[in-house]
Motif scaffolding. Sequence first.
Motif, mmCIF file in Angstrom:
data_model
loop_
_atom_site.group_PDB
_atom_site.id
_atom_site.type_symbol
_atom_site.label_atom_id
_atom_site.label_comp_id
_atom_site.label_asym_id
_atom_site.label_seq_id
_atom_site.Cartn_x
_atom_site.Cartn_y
_atom_site.Cartn_z
ATOM 1 N N CYS A 151 0.855 -1.191 0.000
ATOM 2 C CA CYS A 151 0.000 0.000 0.000
ATOM 3 C C CYS A 151 0.890 1.241 0.000
ATOM 4 O O CYS A 151 2.006 1.218 0.521
ATOM 5 C CB CYS A 151 -0.947 -0.004 1.199
ATOM 6 N N GLU A 152 0.432 2.286 -0.619
ATOM 7 C CA GLU A 152 1.248 3.494 -0.723
ATOM 8 C C GLU A 152 1.132 4.333 0.538
ATOM 9 O O GLU A 152 0.048 4.534 1.058
ATOM 10 C CB GLU A 152 0.808 4.322 -1.937
ATOM 11 N N PHE A 153 2.284 4.798 1.008
ATOM 12 C CA PHE A 153 2.285 5.671 2.175
ATOM 13 C C PHE A 153 1.830 7.063 1.769
ATOM 14 O O PHE A 153 2.117 7.521 0.667
ATOM 15 C CB PHE A 153 3.687 5.774 2.774
ATOM 16 N N GLU A 154 1.156 7.709 2.700
ATOM 17 C CA GLU A 154 0.805 9.108 2.458
ATOM 18 C C GLU A 154 1.977 9.972 2.882
ATOM 19 O O GLU A 154 2.776 9.587 3.720
ATOM 20 C CB GLU A 154 -0.424 9.495 3.276
ATOM 21 N N GLY A 155 2.018 11.136 2.323
ATOM 22 C CA GLY A 155 3.060 12.070 2.715
ATOM 23 C C GLY A 155 4.421 11.582 2.267
ATOM 24 O O GLY A 155 4.551 10.808 1.337
ATOM 25 N N ARG A 156 5.446 11.994 2.967
ATOM 26 C CA ARG A 156 6.782 11.561 2.597
ATOM 27 C C ARG A 156 7.600 11.351 3.867
ATOM 28 O O ARG A 156 7.238 11.805 4.937
ATOM 29 C CB ARG A 156 7.465 12.602 1.709
ATOM 30 N N ALA A 157 8.686 10.650 3.683
ATOM 31 C CA ALA A 157 9.532 10.365 4.832
ATOM 32 C C ALA A 157 10.236 11.639 5.290
ATOM 33 O O ALA A 157 10.713 12.413 4.479
ATOM 34 C CB ALA A 157 10.563 9.310 4.445
#
Length: 106
Positions: free
Chosen positions: A24-30
């Motif tokens: 699943c794709e993470f929201e936002g960014r690291a």
Amino acid sequence: MAKDMNMNMALFMAQSGACFYCGCEFEGRALPGKKHLHGWSKDHVKPLCKGNNAVRNSVLACLSCNAEKKDREPTRQEFERAQRIWTGALRYLKAFNGNAPPMLKG
Ligand SMILES: [Zn+2]
């Protein structure tokens, strides 16, 4: 900006911003220094009691996968995939920082 590149971000890029386990794709960014952000966390491919806390043992996973996995040993497939991700992440780190941190050398 390049200075802010850290292992979390490198892993994030190497995993194409997706959970190691379910994809699943993470929201936002690291972001540097953040362990939990927008529903993802660092997961230890080998459980902490058996592996160690080194970067080479870490991948990014969504919170539900991380919770589900608990102390399960990685499958051979997962372990090999994690190694490919680390290789990619180290390449990103080197490209952005010039040098990998000492603990990542060798
Ligand atoms: Zn997941």
